[in-house]
Design a protein around this motif. Structure first.
Motif, PDB file in Angstrom:
ATOM      1  N   GLY A  98       0.785  -1.231   0.000  1.00  0.00           N
ATOM      2  CA  GLY A  98       0.000   0.000   0.000  1.00  0.00           C
ATOM      3  C   GLY A  98       0.812   1.274   0.000  1.00  0.00           C
ATOM      4  N   SER A  99       2.129   1.185  -0.087  1.00  0.00           N
ATOM      5  CA  SER A  99       2.995   2.370  -0.012  1.00  0.00           C
ATOM      6  C   SER A  99       3.212   2.930  -1.404  1.00  0.00           C
ATOM      7  CB  SER A  99       4.322   2.015   0.651  1.00  0.00           C
ATOM      8  OG  SER A  99       4.122   1.543   1.971  1.00  0.00           O
ATOM      9  N   ALA A 100       2.329   3.813  -1.816  1.00  0.00           N
ATOM     10  CA  ALA A 100       2.373   4.362  -3.170  1.00  0.00           C
ATOM     11  C   ALA A 100       3.189   5.644  -3.206  1.00  0.00           C
ATOM     12  CB  ALA A 100       0.955   4.650  -3.662  1.00  0.00           C
ATOM     13  N   PRO A 101       4.221   5.729  -4.051  1.00  0.00           N
ATOM     14  CA  PRO A 101       4.973   6.976  -4.187  1.00  0.00           C
ATOM     15  C   PRO A 101       4.050   8.127  -4.563  1.00  0.00           C
ATOM     16  CG  PRO A 101       6.134   5.174  -5.260  1.00  0.00           C
ATOM     17  CD  PRO A 101       4.788   4.650  -4.883  1.00  0.00           C
ATOM     18  N   ASN A 102       4.333   9.293  -4.016  1.00  0.00           N
ATOM     19  CA  ASN A 102       3.472  10.447  -4.257  1.00  0.00           C
ATOM     20  C   ASN A 102       4.305  11.714  -4.276  1.00  0.00           C
ATOM     21  OD1 ASN A 102       3.241  11.693  -1.294  1.00  0.00           O
ATOM     22  ND2 ASN A 102       3.023   9.458  -1.120  1.00  0.00           N
ATOM     23  N   SER A 103       3.649  12.843  -4.563  1.00  0.00           N
ATOM     24  CA  SER A 103       4.297  14.162  -4.640  1.00  0.00           C
ATOM     25  C   SER A 103       5.391  14.184  -5.701  1.00  0.00           C
ATOM     26  CB  SER A 103       4.857  14.572  -3.272  1.00  0.00           C
ATOM     27  OG  SER A 103       3.841  14.621  -2.300  1.00  0.00           O
ATOM     28  N   ILE A 104       5.118  13.560  -6.827  1.00  0.00           N
ATOM     29  CA  ILE A 104       6.041  13.545  -7.962  1.00  0.00           C
ATOM     30  C   ILE A 104       5.383  14.262  -9.138  1.00  0.00           C
ATOM     31  CG2 ILE A 104       7.277  12.085  -9.614  1.00  0.00           C
ATOM     32  CD1 ILE A 104       7.290   9.884  -7.500  1.00  0.00           C
ATOM     33  N   ASP A 105       6.094  15.181  -9.748  1.00  0.00           N
ATOM     34  CA  ASP A 105       5.623  15.817 -10.977  1.00  0.00           C
ATOM     35  C   ASP A 105       5.998  14.888 -12.136  1.00  0.00           C
ATOM     36  OD1 ASP A 105       5.189  17.321 -13.263  1.00  0.00           O
ATOM     37  OD2 ASP A 105       5.850  19.196 -12.368  1.00  0.00           O
ATOM     38  N   TYR A 106       5.011  14.197 -12.651  1.00  0.00           N
ATOM     39  CA  TYR A 106       5.293  13.212 -13.697  1.00  0.00           C
ATOM     40  C   TYR A 106       5.552  13.860 -15.058  1.00  0.00           C
ATOM     41  CZ  TYR A 106       4.064   9.684 -10.292  1.00  0.00           C
ATOM     42  OH  TYR A 106       4.043   8.890  -9.173  1.00  0.00           O
ATOM     43  N   ALA A 107       5.220  15.131 -15.205  1.00  0.00           N
ATOM     44  CA  ALA A 107       5.632  15.820 -16.428  1.00  0.00           C
ATOM     45  C   ALA A 107       7.151  15.972 -16.456  1.00  0.00           C
ATOM     46  CB  ALA A 107       4.964  17.188 -16.511  1.00  0.00           C
ATOM     47  N   LYS A 108       7.740  16.125 -15.265  1.00  0.00           N
ATOM     48  CA  LYS A 108       9.196  16.231 -15.174  1.00  0.00           C
ATOM     49  C   LYS A 108       9.860  14.869 -15.005  1.00  0.00           C
ATOM     50  CE  LYS A 108       9.226  20.888 -13.119  1.00  0.00           C
ATOM     51  NZ  LYS A 108       7.790  21.158 -13.253  1.00  0.00           N
ATOM     52  N   ASN A 109       9.097  13.877 -14.568  1.00  0.00           N
ATOM     53  CA  ASN A 109       9.616  12.524 -14.342  1.00  0.00           C
ATOM     54  C   ASN A 109       8.704  11.494 -15.013  1.00  0.00           C
ATOM     55  OD1 ASN A 109      11.844  12.924 -12.058  1.00  0.00           O
ATOM     56  ND2 ASN A 109      10.089  14.203 -11.495  1.00  0.00           N
ATOM     57  N   PRO A 110       8.540  11.585 -16.334  1.00  0.00           N
ATOM     58  CA  PRO A 110       7.539  10.738 -16.987  1.00  0.00           C
ATOM     59  C   PRO A 110       7.790   9.251 -16.851  1.00  0.00           C
ATOM     60  CG  PRO A 110       8.951  11.813 -18.610  1.00  0.00           C
ATOM     61  CD  PRO A 110       9.247  12.456 -17.291  1.00  0.00           C
ATOM     62  N   ASP A 111       9.052   8.850 -16.743  1.00  0.00           N
ATOM     63  CA  ASP A 111       9.333   7.417 -16.668  1.00  0.00           C
ATOM     64  C   ASP A 111       9.162   6.854 -15.266  1.00  0.00           C
ATOM     65  OD1 ASP A 111      11.572   8.953 -15.950  1.00  0.00           O
ATOM     66  OD2 ASP A 111      12.961   7.326 -16.403  1.00  0.00           O
TER      67      ASP A 111
END
Length: 498
Positions: A98-111
């Motif tokens: 259940g530990s989902a990574p969050n607070s990531i800008d996926y436009a800057k980190n698409p992969d």
């Protein structure tokens, strides 16, 4: 992170998170020790001069700052500043379903989109290897909430601690980018009694015995790794002072050394902080700062001086707000020494959001705190031997620079970036050097920042990618002389034609 003495009532919550990497190798060969020296596969001395990047041990389950920048951009900057090692904290909770990574800008980190915590570690380790950096994994906490005095809790028992370490050891086996395991961050005693001890013989609290159990399990799974064992804070019967920082007191290792199945894989680690973190008595000693080398010899330096084992300064840092902090940092760096034979270190921290130390980055997550970096810089050994292009090659680029308008004391200009390669440029960042005496005051069509003479123009959030053959016109206004031409246009390490 920061550690108080066992007798201190207030508890500082730590946090340093880093990422790991999978199969892309950096320089070939694995490390071991010879006396007090870490050496590479050929026997040549090597030294960690690195940085901590925290966040994966927190409820973000990913390194902090990815809401602001791409992880490759971060690692490019670390390597460019001269940090050759990345100490990456994590918690066991990171690996829970259940530990989902969050607070990531996926436009800057698409992969990183859709990846779990370990997969994000894999991405970071892979690109660190591309940059020639090494990665030291740091089990910082059992769960994402707070630091623990012991290496286990009721929710995350010793069996889980060891199981996760052996899982990671097997996962990264054969990948020389990942050099080892910092088994548990800052074991320490508890005010009023309890917590960790060193050499007391109680299997439930003796950190030295626990480190042997976990270290030998890791070596059985992956015999190539270094095993990093931190000190505790208070050790009776070893002279005064008997208490130091959490994780900083290795006096017990003299009488009760850590015994591993492969003795040449053992590295001891100490943490050391400034008076702005906590006013230890030695900072107010009239002999300060001449008292510091003897103090460090007592707590950890004897291990190196007596050729017992290598020592890693796994964490040390400061806001430099107290005048004594800068003196302390300069003295500590002199004590560590220069060159491959010096004491290894990983500075705390890269992150600016470390509450009691701040970071190498300023609060904008981009510019560098030059007061800190200038003290560390002479002691850094830059990474070398990267494995070549990253997972997403930057391809080729061309830049056309043009002054659009000029007046007395200022001008506007456009740098038109064209992707002349065959691959899309994801989350691109164009760098260049402005002539002396010019300062950019604003920019458009990109996020434009200037530090010293170096400029970075990062892709706007509304158009993060540049397709093959496509162009973007980066405009800016600057003060200074418009007749001097910028130089060194490049995407990462790839120079652009002009």
């Amino acid at each position: 992170m920061k550690r108080l003495l066992a007798f201190v009532a207030a508890v500082l919550t730590g946090g340093a998170v880093l990422a790991a990497s999978p199969a892309t190798a950096a320089t070939p060969g694995f490390w071991h020790t010879s006396g007090a020296q870490i050496v590479d596969a050929s026997g040549a001395p090597v030294r960690m001069t690195g940085i901590n990047w925290f966040g994966a041990e927190t409820a973000n389950y990913s390194p902090h700052g990815l809401w602001s920048r791409g992880y490759r951009d971060m690692l490019d900057q670390m390597a460019g500043l001269g940090y050759n090692t990345l100490r990456m904290p994590y918690s066991n909770q990171l690996f829970d379903a259940g530990s989902a990574p969050n607070s990531i800008d996926y436009a800057k980190n698409p992969d990183l989109q859709g990846l779990n915590g370990r997969q994000i570690l894999d991405k970071i380790v892979a690109y660190a290897g591309v940059k020639g950096m090494r990665v030291l994994l740091d089990r910082h906490r059992p769960d994402s909430g707070a630091q623990s005095p012991l290496w286990y809790t009721s929710a995350y028992p010793e069996s889980r601690w060891i199981a996760d370490w052996t899982m990671l050891a097997r996962h990264y086996q054969g990948n020389p980018t990942v050099i080892g395991a910092d088994l548990h961050n800052e074991p320490h005693a508890i005010q009023g009694g309890g917590g960790a001890c060193w050499g007391c013989g109680d299997a439930a609290t003796d950190w030295r015995l626990a480190a042997e159990r976990a270290g030998n399990a890791v070596l059985a799974a992956n015999p190539d790794w270094l095993i990093v064992v931190e000190g505790i804070d208070c050790v009776d019967g070893t002279g005064e002072p008997r208490c130091g920082w959490w994780g900083g007191n290795l006096t017990g290792a003299k009488q009760f050394p850590v015994r591993l199945s492969k003795p040449d894989k053992l590295v001891y680690s100490a943490h050391e902080y400034a008076t702005s973190v906590f006013p230890q008595p030695w900072f107010s000693d009239p002999a300060f700062p001449s008292n510091l080398p003897g103090l460090w010899d007592h707590f950890f330096g004897y291990l190196k001086k007596q050729n017992i084992a290598p020592v890693l300064l796994g964490e040390f840092g400061s806001t430099l707000t107290d005048p004594r902090d800068k003196v302390w940092l300069r003295e500590l760096m002199k004590y560590a020494g220069t060159g491959a034979g010096g004491t290894s270190f990983t500075y705390w921290s890269w992150n600016p959001n470390s509450g009691d130390t701040g970071g190498i980055l300023n609060d904008d997550w981009t510019t560098v705190n030059q007061a800190k970096q200038s003290i560390l810089q002479p002691y850094l050994i830059p990474p070398s031997g990267g494995s070549g292009p990253g997972p997403d090659p930057v391809g080729a680029c061309a830049v056309n620079y043009h002054v659009d308008n000029a007046w007395n004391g200022g001008f506007t200009a456009t740098a038109t970036l064209k992707n002349t390669g065959t691959a899309t440029l994801d989350d691109w960042a164009l760098g260049w050097n402005m002539p002396a005496g010019t300062q950019i005051t604003s920019g458009w069509n990109a996020t434009v920042n200037q530090s010293g003479q170096h400029v970075t123009a990062k892709a706007p959030t509304w158009a993060p990618n540049l397709a093959p053959g496509a162009s973007v016109a980066i405009g800016f206004q600057a003060t200074g002389n418009s007749t001097s031409t910028p130089s060194g246009f490049a995407l990462g390490q790839t120079a652009c034609t002009t």
